[in-house]
Design an enzyme around this catalytic site. Structure first.
Site, PDB file in Angstrom:
ATOM      1  CD  GLU A  55       5.092 -19.404   2.003  1.00 52.53           C
ATOM      2  OE1 GLU A  55       4.139 -19.417   1.039  1.00 52.53           O
ATOM      3  OE2 GLU A  55       5.839 -20.263   2.086  1.00 52.53           O
ATOM      4  CB  THR A  56      -0.785 -14.923   3.079  1.00 56.06           C
ATOM      5  OG1 THR A  56      -1.088 -15.448   4.384  1.00 56.06           O
ATOM      6  CG2 THR A  56      -0.297 -16.404   1.950  1.00 56.06           C
ATOM      7  CD1 TRP A  70      -2.734 -20.989  16.462  1.00 51.94           C
ATOM      8  CD2 TRP A  70      -0.918 -20.855  15.235  1.00 51.94           C
ATOM      9  NE1 TRP A  70      -3.282 -21.378  15.274  1.00 51.94           N
ATOM     10  CE2 TRP A  70      -2.120 -21.650  14.442  1.00 51.94           C
ATOM     11  CE3 TRP A  70       0.307 -20.869  14.680  1.00 51.94           C
ATOM     12  CZ2 TRP A  70      -1.858 -22.050  13.052  1.00 51.94           C
ATOM     13  CZ3 TRP A  70       0.610 -21.235  13.428  1.00 51.94           C
ATOM     14  CH2 TRP A  70      -0.654 -21.663  12.609  1.00 51.94           C
ATOM     15  NE  ARG A 125      11.806  -8.668  20.192  1.00 50.57           N
ATOM     16  CZ  ARG A 125      12.881  -9.192  19.106  1.00 50.57           C
ATOM     17  NH1 ARG A 125      13.618 -10.253  19.162  1.00 50.57           N
ATOM     18  NH2 ARG A 125      13.635  -7.803  18.733  1.00 50.57           N
ATOM     19  CB  SER A 129      -2.954 -14.187  18.555  1.00 51.89           C
ATOM     20  OG  SER A 129      -1.462 -14.914  19.184  1.00 51.89           O
ATOM     21  CE1 TYR A 130      -9.986 -12.051  13.997  1.00 56.50           C
ATOM     22  CE2 TYR A 130     -11.217 -14.122  15.318  1.00 56.50           C
ATOM     23  CZ  TYR A 130     -11.169 -12.542  14.426  1.00 56.50           C
ATOM     24  OH  TYR A 130     -12.309 -12.141  13.971  1.00 56.50           O
ATOM     25  CB  CYS A 153       4.063 -15.983  19.682  1.00 58.70           C
ATOM     26  SG  CYS A 153       5.360 -16.060  18.602  1.00 58.70           S
ATOM     27  CB  VAL A 154       0.814 -13.383  15.353  1.00 57.84           C
ATOM     28  CG1 VAL A 154       0.318 -13.625  13.809  1.00 57.84           C
ATOM     29  CG2 VAL A 154      -0.139 -13.065  16.047  1.00 57.84           C
ATOM     30  CG  HIS A 179      -3.752 -15.612   8.491  1.00 57.58           C
ATOM     31  ND1 HIS A 179      -3.688 -16.764   8.899  1.00 57.58           N
ATOM     32  CD2 HIS A 179      -4.990 -14.901   8.652  1.00 57.58           C
ATOM     33  CE1 HIS A 179      -4.523 -17.239   9.740  1.00 57.58           C
ATOM     34  NE2 HIS A 179      -5.427 -16.236   9.650  1.00 57.58           N
TER      35      HIS A 179
END
Ligand SMILES: Nc1c(NC[C@H](O)[C@H](O)[C@H](O)CO)[nH]c(=O)[nH]c1=O
Ligand SMILES: CC(=O)[C@@H](O)COP(=O)(O)O
Length: 158
Positions: free
Chosen positions: A94-95, A31, A136, A65-66, A89-90, A97
């Site tokens: 909008e939520t 991701w 980063r 990442s999960y 990288c997360v 999650h």
């Protein structure tokens, strides 16, 4: 903000132990690939610069990442792997999650450290924006992949 003008990845290479015979696994989340590839590049380069052989760097991709925790466990359980570096990288959506993924991966990676008694490094960015992430991942705030590699090397020196 404290980080505004800083390269956050500056480190002292004094007193790093000899890791030329050690094997590192790098688990990379697919991701936000532009960011995680840059983290991987930084981590791998830092390991090479510090004497690790290319043949002793194992890469394992996971979808997000999960999935880093399980990917880390698969690597940590190998007798030939001395340390594991998790890169992800997360980016805030909008939520909620974002919060669930981050909490799960932070706890999951911590558990793998303790279960296998090996360094398993948390190289996961949790930015609000893609720009913060790129800053980063080889941008103006350095590269968290480099930092993750140095942390793994330091942990093997204890
Ligand atoms: N939105 C992001 C994700 N989402 C995917 C999860 O990590 C996971 O793969 C899915 O929930 C299936 O288990 N992952 C990231 O690494 N970064 C994101 O921004
Ligand atoms: C961090 C995420 O999981 C994220 O990209 C999902 O976005 P949203 O919260 O808008 O569904």
């Amino acid at each position: 903000m404290a980080t505004a003008l800083k390269n956050l990845s500056e480190y002292s290479d004094k007193n790093l132990s000899d890791v030329s015979g050690k094997t590192f696994a790098i688990v990379v989340s697919e991701w936000n690939e532009e960011v995680t590839e840059a983290l991987y590049k930084g981590a791998k380069e830092t390991l090479l610069v510090n004497g690790v052989s290319e043949k002793n760097i194992i890469r394992k991709n996971v979808p997000g990442s999960y999935e880093l925790s399980l990917g880390a466990q698969w690597m940590a359980q190998r007798a030939d792997v001395d340390a594991v570096i998790c890169l992800g990288c997360v980016i805030q959506g909008e939520t909620k999650h974002f919060d669930f993924i981050n909490q799960a991966v932070a706890i999951g990676i911590t558990e793998v450290n303790l279960k296998f008694n090996k360094p398993v490094i948390f190289g996961v960015l949790t930015p609000d924006t893609q720009e913060q992430a790129l800053d980063r991942a080889g941008g103006k705030h350095g590269n968290k992949g480099d930092e993750a590699a140095i942390t793994a090397i330091k942990m093997l020196g204890f």
